[in-house]
Design a protein around this motif. Structure first.
Motif, PDB file in Angstrom:
ATOM      1  N   TYR A  87      -5.442  -5.968  -4.022  1.00 18.45           N
ATOM      2  CA  TYR A  87      -4.349  -6.586  -3.264  1.00 18.45           C
ATOM      3  C   TYR A  87      -4.404  -6.150  -1.806  1.00 18.45           C
ATOM      4  CZ  TYR A  87      -1.850  -8.252  -7.433  1.00 18.45           C
ATOM      5  OH  TYR A  87      -1.472  -8.895  -8.569  1.00 18.45           O
ATOM      6  N   VAL A  88      -4.850  -4.901  -1.593  1.00 18.10           N
ATOM      7  CA  VAL A  88      -5.037  -4.470  -0.211  1.00 18.10           C
ATOM      8  C   VAL A  88      -6.388  -4.976   0.299  1.00 18.10           C
ATOM      9  CG1 VAL A  88      -5.047  -2.533   1.385  1.00 18.10           C
ATOM     10  CG2 VAL A  88      -3.754  -2.368  -0.743  1.00 18.10           C
ATOM     11  N   ILE A  89      -7.447  -4.602  -0.407  1.00 17.89           N
ATOM     12  CA  ILE A  89      -8.787  -4.817   0.136  1.00 17.89           C
ATOM     13  C   ILE A  89      -9.108  -6.300   0.288  1.00 17.89           C
ATOM     14  CG2 ILE A  89     -11.233  -4.259  -0.134  1.00 17.89           C
ATOM     15  CD1 ILE A  89      -9.409  -1.826   0.301  1.00 17.89           C
ATOM     16  N   ALA A 102      -1.263   0.255  -1.338  1.00 17.99           N
ATOM     17  CA  ALA A 102      -2.092   1.461  -1.273  1.00 17.99           C
ATOM     18  C   ALA A 102      -1.355   2.669  -1.855  1.00 17.99           C
ATOM     19  CB  ALA A 102      -2.495   1.750   0.180  1.00 17.99           C
ATOM     20  N   PHE A 103      -0.015   2.572  -1.944  1.00 20.06           N
ATOM     21  CA  PHE A 103       0.760   3.696  -2.468  1.00 20.06           C
ATOM     22  C   PHE A 103       0.875   3.660  -3.986  1.00 20.06           C
ATOM     23  CE2 PHE A 103       2.117   3.384   1.890  1.00 20.06           C
ATOM     24  CZ  PHE A 103       2.145   4.704   2.286  1.00 20.06           C
ATOM     25  N   TYR A 104       0.524   2.536  -4.572  1.00 17.82           N
ATOM     26  CA  TYR A 104       0.650   2.409  -6.014  1.00 17.82           C
ATOM     27  C   TYR A 104      -0.704   2.684  -6.642  1.00 17.82           C
ATOM     28  CZ  TYR A 104       1.757   0.442 -10.567  1.00 17.82           C
ATOM     29  OH  TYR A 104       1.946   0.274 -11.906  1.00 17.82           O
ATOM     30  N   TRP A 139       2.258  -9.287   9.678  1.00 22.65           N
ATOM     31  CA  TRP A 139       3.274  -8.920   8.686  1.00 22.65           C
ATOM     32  C   TRP A 139       2.647  -8.805   7.295  1.00 22.65           C
ATOM     33  CZ3 TRP A 139       8.082  -7.076   8.526  1.00 22.65           C
ATOM     34  CH2 TRP A 139       8.836  -7.101   9.700  1.00 22.65           C
ATOM     35  N   GLY A 140       1.796  -9.776   6.978  1.00 21.29           N
ATOM     36  CA  GLY A 140       1.121  -9.737   5.680  1.00 21.29           C
ATOM     37  C   GLY A 140       0.271  -8.486   5.554  1.00 21.29           C
ATOM     38  N   LEU A 141      -0.430  -8.159   6.638  1.00 21.48           N
ATOM     39  CA  LEU A 141      -1.282  -6.964   6.653  1.00 21.48           C
ATOM     40  C   LEU A 141      -0.463  -5.727   6.310  1.00 21.48           C
ATOM     41  CD1 LEU A 141      -3.721  -6.270   9.564  1.00 21.48           C
ATOM     42  CD2 LEU A 141      -2.230  -4.472   8.771  1.00 21.48           C
ATOM     43  N   ALA A 142       0.695  -5.592   6.968  1.00 24.58           N
ATOM     44  CA  ALA A 142       1.518  -4.391   6.760  1.00 24.58           C
ATOM     45  C   ALA A 142       2.107  -4.368   5.353  1.00 24.58           C
ATOM     46  CB  ALA A 142       2.624  -4.338   7.804  1.00 24.58           C
ATOM     47  N   LEU A 143       2.600  -5.515   4.886  1.00 26.10           N
ATOM     48  CA  LEU A 143       3.243  -5.540   3.570  1.00 26.10           C
ATOM     49  C   LEU A 143       2.230  -5.289   2.457  1.00 26.10           C
ATOM     50  CD1 LEU A 143       5.774  -8.471   4.038  1.00 26.10           C
ATOM     51  CD2 LEU A 143       6.236  -6.013   3.972  1.00 26.10           C
ATOM     52  N   LEU A 144       1.038  -5.887   2.587  1.00 25.35           N
ATOM     53  CA  LEU A 144       0.036  -5.702   1.536  1.00 25.35           C
ATOM     54  C   LEU A 144      -0.454  -4.259   1.482  1.00 25.35           C
ATOM     55  CD1 LEU A 144      -1.894  -9.048   1.938  1.00 25.35           C
ATOM     56  CD2 LEU A 144      -0.616  -8.315  -0.072  1.00 25.35           C
ATOM     57  N   PHE A 145      -0.410  -3.569   2.638  1.00 21.39           N
ATOM     58  CA  PHE A 145      -0.868  -2.180   2.642  1.00 21.39           C
ATOM     59  C   PHE A 145      -0.005  -1.308   1.724  1.00 21.39           C
ATOM     60  CE2 PHE A 145      -1.177   2.158   4.413  1.00 21.39           C
ATOM     61  CZ  PHE A 145      -2.535   2.341   4.244  1.00 21.39           C
ATOM     62  N   LEU A 146       1.226  -1.760   1.460  1.00 23.22           N
ATOM     63  CA  LEU A 146       2.112  -0.956   0.608  1.00 23.22           C
ATOM     64  C   LEU A 146       1.512  -0.752  -0.788  1.00 23.22           C
ATOM     65  CD1 LEU A 146       5.581  -2.383   1.659  1.00 23.22           C
ATOM     66  CD2 LEU A 146       4.462  -0.284   2.403  1.00 23.22           C
ATOM     67  N   GLU A 190      -9.884 -11.256   3.129  1.00 20.97           N
ATOM     68  CA  GLU A 190     -10.076 -12.667   2.785  1.00 20.97           C
ATOM     69  C   GLU A 190      -8.741 -13.405   2.753  1.00 20.97           C
ATOM     70  OE1 GLU A 190     -13.150 -13.053  -0.456  1.00 20.97           O
ATOM     71  OE2 GLU A 190     -13.295 -10.921  -0.065  1.00 20.97           O
ATOM     72  N   GLY A 191      -7.719 -12.784   3.313  1.00 24.20           N
ATOM     73  CA  GLY A 191      -6.414 -13.434   3.359  1.00 24.20           C
ATOM     74  C   GLY A 191      -5.815 -13.308   4.741  1.00 24.20           C
ATOM     75  N   VAL A 192      -4.956 -12.296   4.904  1.00 22.78           N
ATOM     76  CA  VAL A 192      -4.182 -12.219   6.148  1.00 22.78           C
ATOM     77  C   VAL A 192      -5.038 -11.941   7.392  1.00 22.78           C
ATOM     78  CG1 VAL A 192      -1.996 -11.682   5.061  1.00 22.78           C
ATOM     79  CG2 VAL A 192      -3.572  -9.833   5.596  1.00 22.78           C
ATOM     80  N   TRP A 193      -6.148 -11.214   7.226  1.00 18.77           N
ATOM     81  CA  TRP A 193      -6.992 -10.988   8.405  1.00 18.77           C
ATOM     82  C   TRP A 193      -7.563 -12.302   8.915  1.00 18.77           C
ATOM     83  CZ3 TRP A 193     -10.282  -5.967   9.077  1.00 18.77           C
ATOM     84  CH2 TRP A 193      -9.476  -4.850   8.848  1.00 18.77           C
ATOM     85  N   GLU A 194      -7.786 -13.255   8.003  1.00 17.94           N
ATOM     86  CA  GLU A 194      -8.296 -14.553   8.447  1.00 17.94           C
ATOM     87  C   GLU A 194      -7.264 -15.268   9.313  1.00 17.94           C
ATOM     88  OE1 GLU A 194     -10.370 -17.229   5.733  1.00 17.94           O
ATOM     89  OE2 GLU A 194     -10.803 -15.509   4.470  1.00 17.94           O
TER      90      GLU A 194
END
Lengths: 459, 188
Positions: free
Chosen positions: A191-193, A175-177, A166-173, A198-202
């Motif tokens: 915020y995405v990279i 990418a639009f800004y 969920w974090g992965l998907a929400l943080l990807f947003l 170093e956050g949700v992927w862990e």
């Protein structure tokens, strides 16, 4: 295979492996361009190859995570996936998007187009329609797995995996800004990279590793969950404000230097915990699981992630150090071993675990798979060490002595040749892995006679 | 996570009061504040006179009062934990309310201090001393606020285990202040 819908994972594995092959081949081309800079300079310029190398990496890792989730969630939730059809539609969207990305990068047909043109932000170059596709695919995925978990058994492993996804998907947003101000652009870009890797992927990594440990070592779920909570807590505690280590020199206020330095120094802790976790579980484990290759990849993952992400990250995360090393080959060294250890090895561990089950085979002869582990990991470690030396020399010549960039690159050529060689080893390792995992073994190797070490003194 | 499973924790870890996760958090916090203070002291070496001048701009008496306030608050929280063990829920809530109120007083005094400093034109970027001053005491104040929330939660769901978890956090907030205060405000 306990649940029919786990079969979905198979399609995801194939797509992921295809992109993995593309990724390492592009890596090899890049390594060659470093030593022969005119190689393909008209047809396939360096920046395009680099985009393909990094983008295919991220997409195949994500595809692998999705596949792992489709395998893991039914087993944890003890029920079939909510809708297998949606899972295949999701994969189709991802494949079409990826093909679109490749075509856009290679031929650049829609330069400057709002919807179809590439966007020019490092790692987030995808045209907008592909980004929208990624969001749609992620929403389908989240709907599908969340429904499955909601209707089934809730476990810490599944919950943390879902939290990560969920974090992965929400943080990807983010990418639009894309603010016009370059400093703000970079601030949100991280915020995405950063908050991904170093956050949700862990969280995703910790939960998949926990699942593998549960299955491979047979340690009690209670124990695994306790470790999982500690790992996740320390990862989020250090990783979120650790974003500050990207804010040193991009025009943000100076206090980020201290916030970034202090919190990102602690990012080594969750990786150390994951490594300790993996080894302690194996030592404590009572189960002698036949899939030794999956165990090797799991332990390799935890160990190389600790060195690549933890130690090599710490190497240049303190801002007084980063002042000199920023953007040198030190960064490349860290990037390669961190991604390989934390996320590539994790996916390959999961693939190695899943494949025999999905194919309904006995754990076949795994010698080739294990050999591919050593070849790939050995190549990657050698590459990391080579690039670290290159980065040290580069830092001194370029940042301390003030030599100009291209002059310094000439001085580094010996390292770049060695890096090309190690890249070749990695690619061979990948082919070996593909062969080992896709071509069924025909013999089940019986273990040899057990040799017990003598406790008596030699005569 | 209340029943201690065998495995992860060796015996001593199992004897920790409260919850293991709270201790993970406490150790992490101490590492962060410890690293922050170490960095503060290292940077101070490069400019002792500048740091001393900057320190003179602070309101030492207010910080001294705040130390008393916070330590007293910690005392009430500890009494609340004892009262919970003794099975006196009314007393638990009264003591926690006192502890939280004193936390509020701390924040009020701290807020006045910040207002005074900002009024005097002292900002994060004014001098390295103030960068550390605002970062360290600001992070700490955020923890006081979080601590008040935690105390209210454990007061709402009062059990000896929860009280131990909440007061452990509150004592950490205390401890950090007791170290921050002399290093930032008093050290010459």
């Amino acid at each position: 295979m306990k649940y029919q819908s786990q079969k979905i994972a198979l399609a995801y594995i194939y797509v992921a492996l295809a992109l993995f092959t593309v990724q390492v081949l592009m890596g090899l081309v890049l390594g060659y361009i470093y030593v022969q800079p005119n190689f393909l300079s008209e047809v396939l310029p360096f920046n395009i190859v680099r985009m393909l190398h990094t983008n295919s990496l991220v997409v195949w890792l994500l595809t692998g995570f999705f596949g792992a989730a489709y395998f893991l969630i039914p087993e944890e939730a003890e029920r079939e996936i909510h809708s297998p059809a949606l899972a295949y539609i999701q994969l189709l969207i991802l494949v079409v998007g990826t093909a679109g990305v490749v075509v856009t990068y290679l031929f650049n047909l829609f330069e400057g187009n709002f919807l179809l043109g590439k966007e020019g932000r490092e790692f987030l170059e995808q045209p907008k329609w592909v980004k929208v596709g990624i969001v749609v695919a992620a929403l389908i995925f989240l709907f599908n797995v969340t429904m499955t978990v909601l209707k089934g058994r809730k476990t810490a492993v599944a919950n943390i995996l879902l939290l990560g996804l969920w974090g992965l998907a929400l943080l990807f947003l983010f990418a639009f800004y894309n603010p016009a101000n370059l400093a703000l652009d970079k601030q949100y870009w991280w915020y995405v990279i950063h908050l991904w890797v170093e956050g949700v992927w862990e969280l995703i990594m910790a939960s998949i590793l926990a699942f593998l440990m549960l299955k491979l070592t047979g340690v009690d779920r209670e124990v695994v969950e306790k470790w999982l909570y500690v790992i996740v807590a320390t990862a989020l505690f250090s990783g979120i404000l650790g974003t500050g280590h990207h804010y040193y020199w991009i025009g943000l206020p100076g206090y980020w230097q201290w916030i970034g330095t202090i919190f990102s120094s602690l990012e080594v802790i969750p990786f150390f915990a994951m490594m300790s976790f993996a080894f302690v579980m194996v030592w404590k484990g009572r189960r002698n699981h036949p899939n030794k290759a999956a165990l090797l990849w799991s332990l390799g993952c935890a160990t190389l992630a600790f060195f690549g992400a933890g130690v090599w990250g710490f190497l240049h995360t303190l801002h007084p150090v980063n002042y000199y090393t920023h953007g040198t080959q030190i960064t490349a060294a860290h990037g390669h071993l961190a991604f390989f250890g934390a996320y590539v090895a994790l996916n390959l561990a999961m693939f190695t675990y899943m494949m025999p089950i999905l194919k309904g085979r006995d754990p076949f002869n795994q010698v080739l798979n294990m050999a591919s582990f050593w070849l790939m990991s050995g190549g990657m470690v050698f590459m990391t060490v080579t690039l670290t030396f290159a980065g040290t020399v580069q830092t001194h010549l370029q940042r301390v002595l003030g030599m100009n960039y291209m002059e310094v690159q000439d001085q580094l050529s010996i390292f770049f040749w060695m890096r090309f060689g190690s890249g070749l080893a990695v690619v061979l390792g990948v082919f070996l892995f593909l062969y080992a995992i896709l071509v069924p073994g025909r013999e089940v190797v019986k273990p040899g006679p057990v040799v017990r070490a003598s406790t008596e003194p030699a005569q | 996570m209340s029943a201690p499973p065998q495995g992860l924790a060796a015996e001593p870890l199992e004897q920790l009061p409260g919850d293991l996760m709270m201790w993970v958090l406490i150790v992490s916090e101490l590492l962060v504040f410890g690293a922050g203070l170490a960095a503060f002291l290292s940077v101070r070496l490069s400019d002792p006179a500048g740091f001393a001048d900057a320190q003179d701009q602070l309101h030492r008496a207010a910080a001294g009062v705040n130390t008393l306030v916070l330590v007293t608050s910690g005392f009430f929280a500890a009494r609340a934990s004892r009262a919970c063990l003794a099975g006196r829920p009314r007393q638990v809530r009264a003591l926690l309310a006192l502890a939280m109120a004193l936390g509020g007083v701390f924040l009020l005094v701290k807020g006045l201090e910040y207002a005074e400093a900002i009024g005097a034109g002292l900002f994060l970027e004014t001098h390295p001393f103030f960068t550390f001053y605002y970062l360290l005491t600001g992070f700490h104040a955020a923890h006081v606020l979080a601590g008040i929330v935690i105390l209210s939660l454990v007061g709402w769901k009062a059990s000896p285990q929860n009280l131990e978890v909440g007061t452990a956090f509150w004592h950490m907030v205390d401890l950090v202040w007791v170290i921050l205060f002399p290093v930032i405000y008093l050290l010459r």
